[in-house]
Design a protein around this motif. Structure first.
Motif, PDB file in Angstrom:
ATOM      1  N   GLY A   1       4.248  29.929  -7.884  1.00 36.40           N
ATOM      2  CA  GLY A   1       4.806  29.812  -8.771  1.00 36.40           C
ATOM      3  C   GLY A   1       5.374  28.779 -10.243  1.00 36.40           C
ATOM      4  N   SER A   2       6.961  28.677 -10.327  1.00 40.55           N
ATOM      5  CA  SER A   2       7.527  27.398 -10.717  1.00 40.55           C
ATOM      6  C   SER A   2       8.031  26.841 -10.061  1.00 40.55           C
ATOM      7  N   ASP A   3       7.907  26.489  -8.136  1.00 40.97           N
ATOM      8  CA  ASP A   3       8.363  26.118  -7.247  1.00 40.97           C
ATOM      9  C   ASP A   3       6.691  25.688  -7.142  1.00 40.97           C
ATOM     10  N   ALA A   4       7.463  25.043  -5.846  1.00 41.65           N
ATOM     11  CA  ALA A   4       6.303  24.580  -4.786  1.00 41.65           C
ATOM     12  C   ALA A   4       6.527  25.117  -2.666  1.00 41.65           C
ATOM     13  N   VAL A   5       5.397  24.937  -2.416  1.00 40.56           N
ATOM     14  CA  VAL A   5       5.655  25.799  -1.070  1.00 40.56           C
ATOM     15  C   VAL A   5       6.102  24.850  -0.597  1.00 40.56           C
ATOM     16  N   VAL A   6       5.937  24.789   1.318  1.00 45.51           N
ATOM     17  CA  VAL A   6       5.569  23.932   2.064  1.00 45.51           C
ATOM     18  C   VAL A   6       4.213  24.390   3.107  1.00 45.51           C
ATOM     19  N   LEU A   7       3.247  23.488   3.055  1.00 49.62           N
ATOM     20  CA  LEU A   7       2.142  23.703   3.678  1.00 49.62           C
ATOM     21  C   LEU A   7       2.052  23.467   4.668  1.00 49.62           C
ATOM     22  N   ARG A   8       2.599  22.109   5.249  1.00 45.55           N
ATOM     23  CA  ARG A   8       2.906  21.070   6.433  1.00 45.55           C
ATOM     24  C   ARG A   8       4.188  19.933   6.755  1.00 45.55           C
ATOM     25  N   VAL A   9       4.235  20.243   7.153  1.00 45.63           N
ATOM     26  CA  VAL A   9       5.121  19.198   7.817  1.00 45.63           C
ATOM     27  C   VAL A   9       5.016  18.197   9.243  1.00 45.63           C
ATOM     28  N   TYR A  10       4.519  16.913   9.037  1.00 49.08           N
ATOM     29  CA  TYR A  10       4.268  16.038   9.198  1.00 49.08           C
ATOM     30  C   TYR A  10       5.255  15.295  10.546  1.00 49.08           C
ATOM     31  N   PRO A  11       4.934  15.957  12.000  1.00 54.71           N
ATOM     32  CA  PRO A  11       5.503  15.866  12.797  1.00 54.71           C
ATOM     33  C   PRO A  11       6.012  14.889  12.815  1.00 54.71           C
ATOM     34  N   GLY A  12       7.256  14.710  13.666  1.00 55.78           N
ATOM     35  CA  GLY A  12       8.375  12.818  13.518  1.00 55.78           C
ATOM     36  C   GLY A  12       8.412  12.877  12.374  1.00 55.78           C
ATOM     37  N   SER A  13       8.539  13.228  11.347  1.00 58.19           N
ATOM     38  CA  SER A  13       9.248  12.617  10.152  1.00 58.19           C
ATOM     39  C   SER A  13      10.497  13.162   9.505  1.00 58.19           C
ATOM     40  N   GLY A  14      10.443  12.754   8.545  1.00 51.11           N
ATOM     41  CA  GLY A  14      11.812  13.163   8.525  1.00 51.11           C
ATOM     42  C   GLY A  14      12.242  14.661   8.210  1.00 51.11           C
ATOM     43  N   ALA A  15      10.864  14.694   7.512  1.00 51.81           N
ATOM     44  CA  ALA A  15      11.613  15.940   6.880  1.00 51.81           C
ATOM     45  C   ALA A  15      11.511  17.575   8.435  1.00 51.81           C
ATOM     46  N   ALA A  16      10.957  16.744   9.393  1.00 51.66           N
ATOM     47  CA  ALA A  16      10.145  17.692   9.854  1.00 51.66           C
ATOM     48  C   ALA A  16      12.076  17.990  11.265  1.00 51.66           C
TER      49      ALA A  16
ATOM     50  N   PRO B   1       1.193  -1.316  -0.115  1.00 48.54           N
ATOM     51  CA  PRO B   1      -0.476  -0.135  -0.023  1.00 48.54           C
ATOM     52  C   PRO B   1       0.401   1.778  -0.234  1.00 48.54           C
ATOM     53  N   LEU B   2       1.274   1.449  -0.860  1.00 52.46           N
ATOM     54  CA  LEU B   2       2.195   2.803  -1.450  1.00 52.46           C
ATOM     55  C   LEU B   2       1.561   3.885  -0.992  1.00 52.46           C
ATOM     56  N   VAL B   3       0.245   3.849  -0.666  1.00 51.41           N
ATOM     57  CA  VAL B   3      -0.435   4.896  -0.639  1.00 51.41           C
ATOM     58  C   VAL B   3      -0.884   5.784   0.585  1.00 51.41           C
ATOM     59  N   GLN B   4       0.273   4.828   1.333  1.00 52.78           N
ATOM     60  CA  GLN B   4       0.921   5.072   2.874  1.00 52.78           C
ATOM     61  C   GLN B   4       1.804   5.433   3.146  1.00 52.78           C
ATOM     62  N   THR B   5       2.721   5.954   1.996  1.00 55.86           N
ATOM     63  CA  THR B   5       3.925   6.555   2.713  1.00 55.86           C
ATOM     64  C   THR B   5       3.870   7.567   1.727  1.00 55.86           C
ATOM     65  N   THR B   6       4.559   8.655   2.651  1.00 51.38           N
ATOM     66  CA  THR B   6       5.328  10.059   2.440  1.00 51.38           C
ATOM     67  C   THR B   6       6.275  10.697   2.334  1.00 51.38           C
ATOM     68  N   PHE B   7       6.391  11.875   1.971  1.00 50.55           N
ATOM     69  CA  PHE B   7       8.009  12.401   1.866  1.00 50.55           C
ATOM     70  C   PHE B   7       7.701  13.454   3.033  1.00 50.55           C
ATOM     71  N   GLY B   8       6.678  13.037   3.830  1.00 50.99           N
ATOM     72  CA  GLY B   8       6.495  14.179   5.500  1.00 50.99           C
ATOM     73  C   GLY B   8       6.460  15.286   5.683  1.00 50.99           C
ATOM     74  N   LEU B   9       5.640  15.504   4.425  1.00 46.77           N
ATOM     75  CA  LEU B   9       5.133  16.855   4.356  1.00 46.77           C
ATOM     76  C   LEU B   9       4.586  17.198   2.839  1.00 46.77           C
ATOM     77  N   ASP B  10       3.755  18.103   3.266  1.00 46.12           N
ATOM     78  CA  ASP B  10       2.225  18.396   1.963  1.00 46.12           C
ATOM     79  C   ASP B  10       2.802  19.641   1.206  1.00 46.12           C
ATOM     80  N   LEU B  11       2.877  19.273  -0.113  1.00 44.07           N
ATOM     81  CA  LEU B  11       2.725  20.731  -1.089  1.00 44.07           C
ATOM     82  C   LEU B  11       2.265  21.424  -1.689  1.00 44.07           C
ATOM     83  N   GLY B  12       2.364  22.691  -1.664  1.00 39.69           N
ATOM     84  CA  GLY B  12       1.486  23.499  -2.483  1.00 39.69           C
ATOM     85  C   GLY B  12       2.458  24.592  -4.110  1.00 39.69           C
ATOM     86  N   ALA B  13       1.581  24.337  -4.706  1.00 37.37           N
ATOM     87  CA  ALA B  13       2.043  25.124  -6.298  1.00 37.37           C
ATOM     88  C   ALA B  13       2.268  26.668  -5.413  1.00 37.37           C
TER      89      ALA B  13
END
Length: 599
Positions: free
Chosen positions: A42-57, A28-40
């Motif tokens: 411009g030509s890049d993306a902005v971090v909308l949320r970082v999951y607590p305890g994740s590698g990104a945090a 079930p790869l739909v249950q994997t994440t890179f630890g954050l939510d991104l939004g558009a």
């Protein structure tokens, strides 16, 4: 008979898609994440949320940071965009924080859902049953139909079945492919399996149940094919630009689903209106399956989007129900083939096969109970107890299930067959009391083809071994067709040698004097008495073009066997009557002329 390569390829494609569906569930790869939510942004993306305890945090990524995805390949953009990758998959990205830039490595990790909600085993089980049940039933049915009758229409049907999988999860299964190939694979999968499978119903509808013959229908076919080609190009562009721009065009997807649903409904209605009478009744179930499947497909995509983004429990239930209802089309098509032979795919499904399938389903239920208890119950003794109870209950219920199943199957699937069998059985019993050859001929040449819905029938017989077999009775047999067949013909010699029904095409027998077209005979059934061929019956296809199946051929063989006995009984009765008449005449002469006067 050797199957065309196209049929095997279509069946193989369906098998691969089914494997992906099971891989989607059990990996079930739909249950994997890179630890954050991104939004558009411009030509890049902005971090909308970082999951607590994740590698990104842990590497101090914060909401508001800018991820410079414009420097990433299409493959890495897809990995971040879908969030579905095997655990440990790494994506190296530059990030800007308040003007400072640095390069970080994000790794896919296990998570309940990308929106951070808790994972529910019951919820996962419900989704798995809906997904795998729909995928298995749909793909098995459409693959078998395409294997038996490969064509552009059945290929479109198989492609519709490929819509049973969910795109992002399947894209994630290929995330380990190196760049740039993963990006190409992701675009192809996203474009092919998102909305296009629903639209693939159009080429099937306009070619169902056969290629169109009227100018209006042919024009509709070209329009439908053009719509699919244009839509395919648009879906490819959408699959490329959505991760490039890093935006989710959920509104566009919604409109696409609605437009596709309207198109399916419109073309199905036009196809239904163009038919009439028996043909309309025959394809009515399939048209209903088209509509219900299209509505379910559209509803599933809309509800799944709402459930994924908003976490609505109602939307989840609706998406699961809609996912299960997507198999309405293959079920309706299978029912129409079994009962009405809407498509002649050249196979017969008898009761033995159906009951074997039902028994397999019972075994499957017991196995499912074993799997369920082992997954949801940590206490092994309790799991074994529940499994034993379920197994024992099913053991006691097998006879009840078998009886109910037999009645249900006979009433729904084999209702017409069951009625025809009883009527032929009555004719067989009645032949034992036939008083004339005409009554026997009527049972063979008129009653049997009418009951079994055969296009033609002809009965040939002869009075002695020195004359040809002559036509004694027929129905649907043209006047200019054969009325006599020589005793030394290949047909007669083959029937004498085999003494069983034969398909004329199997033994390459096609006399020029036999009728062609719908009345063409396809099967010859011998009439044998004491291993002597006294006659034979020729029968054509069903009026819808389908071949008689093995059970029907067995009924015809029993009917002709009873007819052979009846012919012998009628002939014996006639001889007895002649002898009795002769004896009566002799007695009368003896009375008129006294014995003493004969000298």
């Amino acid at each position: 008979m050797e199957r065309p390569l196209t049929g095997w390829l279509l069946a193989a494609f369906a098998a691969v898609v089914l494997l992906l569906a099971y891989g989607e569930r059990f990996s079930p790869l739909v249950q994997t994440t890179f630890g954050l939510d991104l939004g558009a942004s411009g030509s890049d993306a902005v971090v909308l949320r970082v999951y607590p305890g994740s590698g990104a945090a842990k590497i101090s990524v914060q909401p508001g940071d800018l991820v410079l995805i414009s420097r990433l390949s299409l493959s890495d953009r897809y990995r971040l965009f879908t969030g579905s990758s095997p655990v440990g998959t790494a994506v190296t990205v530059p990030i800007a924080h308040r003007g400072d830039r640095r390069t970080i490595t994000l790794r896919a990790e296990q998570s309940a859902r990308s929106n951070g909600e808790s994972f529910s085993p019951a919820r996962s089980l419900a989704g798995a049953v809906a997904l795998l049940g729909n995928a298995t039933l749909t793909l098995v049915i459409v693959a078998f139909i395409a294997w038996r009758r490969p064509s552009l229409a059945t290929a479109a049907l198989v492609f519709y079945g490929a819509g049973s999988i969910t795109t992002f999860a399947v894209v994630g299964e290929f995330s380990s492919i190196p760049d740039p190939w993963y990006g190409i694979v992701a675009v192809i999968i996203t474009a092919a399996f998102s909305t296009l499978p629903l639209l693939a119903l159009l080429p099937f509808i306009v070619r169902f149940p056969q290629l169109p013959t009227t100018p209006t229908a042919r024009l509709r076919l070209r329009i439908a094919d053009g719509i699919v080609i244009v839509a395919a190009l648009l879906f490819v562009l959408e699959s490329i630009y959505e991760p490039l721009l890093f935006v989710t065009w959920s509104g566009l997807d919604t409109w696409e689903q609605l437009v596709c649903g309207v198109l399916i409904l419109t073309f199905a209605t036009l196809a239904y209106r163009e038919t009439s009478g028996e043909a309309r009744r025959r394809i009515g179930w399939v048209i209903a399956g088209f509509v219900l499947s299209a509505i379910a497909y559209t509803t599933f995509d809309l509800a799944d989007t709402v459930a994924y983004t908003g976490g609505s429990s109602v939307a989840r239930v609706v998406s699961d129900v809609a996912l299960g209802l997507q198999c309405a089309l293959p079920i309706a098509l299978a029912y129409a083939i079994l009962r009405h032979r809407v498509l002649d795919i050249g196979f017969a499904l008898n009761r033995t096969v159906v009951y074997a399938v039902m028994t397999t389903l019972v075994v499957g239920v017991v196995s499912f109970a074993d799997w369920l208890t082992s997954r949801l119950l940590n206490e092994q003794r309790l799991a074994l107890t529940i499994e034993a109870i379920v197994t024992i209950l099913f053991g006691f219920a097998l006879n009840w299930i078998h009886g109910r199943t037999e009645r249900i199957i006979d009433r729904i699937v084999f209702r017409q067959r069951h009625t025809a069998e009883k009527r032929v059985e009555y004719r067989i019993l009645a032949l034992g009391f036939a008083a004339s050859v005409g009554a026997v001929n009527e049972a063979l040449a008129e009653d049997a083809p009418q009951i079994l819905n055969l296009s033609s029938a002809a009965v040939f017989g002869r009075l002695s071994a020195t004359v040809p077999f002559r036509l004694t009775a027929s129905s649907g047999w043209p006047e200019d067709a054969a009325t006599a067949i020589d005793a030394d013909s290949i047909l007669v010699r083959t029937l004498r040698a085999l003494e069983r029904p034969i398909f004329l095409d199997d033994v390459a027998i096609a006399p020029a004097t036999f009728p062609s077209g719908a009345a063409r005979p396809v099967i010859a059934v011998p009439i044998v008495a004491q291993h002597e061929l006294t006659g034979f019956a020729l029968y054509g296809n069903h009026r819808d073009g389908a071949l008689p199946d093995p059970e029907e051929i067995s009924l015809l063989a029993r009917l002709t066997a009873a007819a052979g006995n009846a012919y012998g009984a009628v002939e014996a009765r006639q001889w007895r009557e002649r002898v009795a008449t002769l004896e009566e005449s002799i007695r009368g002469m003896a009375t008129i002329v006294p014995p003493g006067n004969l000298a």
